[in-house]
Scaffold this motif. Structure first.
Motif, PDB file in Angstrom:
ATOM      1  N   GLY A   1      62.363  79.160  32.961  1.00  0.00           N
ATOM      2  CA  GLY A   1      61.474  79.363  31.831  1.00  0.00           C
ATOM      3  C   GLY A   1      60.547  78.201  31.583  1.00  0.00           C
ATOM      4  O   GLY A   1      59.939  78.102  30.508  1.00  0.00           O
ATOM      5  N   PHE A   2      60.403  77.323  32.552  1.00  0.00           N
ATOM      6  CA  PHE A   2      59.513  76.165  32.454  1.00  0.00           C
ATOM      7  C   PHE A   2      58.825  75.968  33.793  1.00  0.00           C
ATOM      8  O   PHE A   2      59.174  76.595  34.796  1.00  0.00           O
ATOM      9  CB  PHE A   2      60.290  74.906  32.058  1.00  0.00           C
TER      10      PHE A   2
ATOM     11  N   HIS B   1      55.939  73.957  29.227  1.00  0.00           N
ATOM     12  CA  HIS B   1      56.657  75.094  28.640  1.00  0.00           C
ATOM     13  C   HIS B   1      55.673  75.921  27.827  1.00  0.00           C
ATOM     14  O   HIS B   1      55.002  75.404  26.930  1.00  0.00           O
ATOM     15  CB  HIS B   1      57.793  74.602  27.749  1.00  0.00           C
ATOM     16  N   GLU B   2      55.573  77.180  28.201  1.00  0.00           N
ATOM     17  CA  GLU B   2      54.646  78.105  27.532  1.00  0.00           C
ATOM     18  C   GLU B   2      53.227  77.532  27.473  1.00  0.00           C
ATOM     19  O   GLU B   2      52.544  77.628  26.453  1.00  0.00           O
ATOM     20  CB  GLU B   2      55.165  78.445  26.129  1.00  0.00           C
TER      21      GLU B   2
ATOM     22  N   THR C   1      58.765  65.805  24.014  1.00  0.00           N
ATOM     23  CA  THR C   1      58.666  66.417  22.690  1.00  0.00           C
ATOM     24  C   THR C   1      59.516  67.683  22.632  1.00  0.00           C
ATOM     25  O   THR C   1      59.441  68.428  21.665  1.00  0.00           O
ATOM     26  CB  THR C   1      57.200  66.761  22.346  1.00  0.00           C
ATOM     27  N   GLN C   2      60.316  67.887  23.668  1.00  0.00           N
ATOM     28  CA  GLN C   2      61.200  69.040  23.758  1.00  0.00           C
ATOM     29  C   GLN C   2      62.500  68.597  24.393  1.00  0.00           C
ATOM     30  O   GLN C   2      62.500  67.796  25.334  1.00  0.00           O
ATOM     31  CB  GLN C   2      60.545  70.146  24.592  1.00  0.00           C
TER      32      GLN C   2
END
Length: 213
Positions: free
Chosen positions: A57-58, A105-106, A130-131
């Motif tokens: 998902g990344f 991511h996204e 930041t994640q």
């Protein structure tokens, strides 16, 4: 004395790197008595991080947002990256001697790291996140790339709790310089890691469970 990209590379080859005391401070040379490294056969990836990597998902990209990664690393209340240092690394990047590993991511850049390449040595400069786990995953991808390209040294300068949890160790200056001399006189391939590997395959390469095919 003006610091040029050539002088900076010579400094790395001698075991010295630049830092500023703060964003507006003067650049100074640092040669620690104790040096942080991550042995390329000793990366530690926790169960939770392995699970996160397998979930996917990344996207991890290389050298697509170098300046943005450096700026994100410098965007802290206390930073050693002044304008002179930032400019020098930008020049090294233009020379293909400095690189970034980026966690997306996204469609957003939420973590990454950058550093300098010389021979078969990679000098990690800074990372940001930041994640959750973004910079750790970028580090896994970096180690996989270095292992695939037959690098011999991953220098982290200092050892933090974050790096210790990933397998970082501290060695003395003389031991570091022996490893440095060996690595900088070897040839490595930064582009040896295929771009279409699954997250599991990258993880396996980074931890030594498999080799590049």
């Amino acid at each position: 004395m003006e610091i040029t990209p050539a002088l900076l590379l010579n400094a790395y080859a001698a075991g010295v790197f630049p830092m500023a005391e703060h964003r507006d401070g003067q650049t100074r040379w640092v040669d620690p008595h104790r040096r942080g490294i991550i042995p390329l056969d000793g990366l530690h990836v926790s169960r939770s991080l392995r699970k996160r990597i397998r979930q996917g998902g990344f996207e991890v990209r290389v050298d697509t947002a170098f300046d943005t990664v450096v700026d994100a690393c410098a965007s802290r209340s206390e930073t050693w990256i002044n304008d002179e240092i930032r400019g020098l690394y930008t020049e090294l990047h233009d020379m293909r001697q400095a690189h970034s590993i980026e966690f997306w991511h996204e469609g957003r850049l939420t973590g990454g790291l950058y550093g300098v390449r010389l021979g078969a040595a990679f000098f990690g400069e800074s990372m940001f996140s930041t994640q959750t786990d973004a910079s750790k995953i970028a580090l896994v991808w970096l180690v996989a790339r270095l292992r695939a390209g037959e690098f011999h040294l991953l220098d982290t300068q200092f050892v933090t709790d974050h790096l210790l949890s990933m397998g970082g160790v501290e060695i003395g200056r003389s031991a570091y310089r022996r490893r440095l001399a060996y690595a900088t006189h070897r040839i490595a391939d930064w582009n040896a890691l295929p771009e279409d590997l699954s997250p599991q395959h990258v993880l396996d390469i980074a931890t030594g469970s498999t080799v590049v095919r």
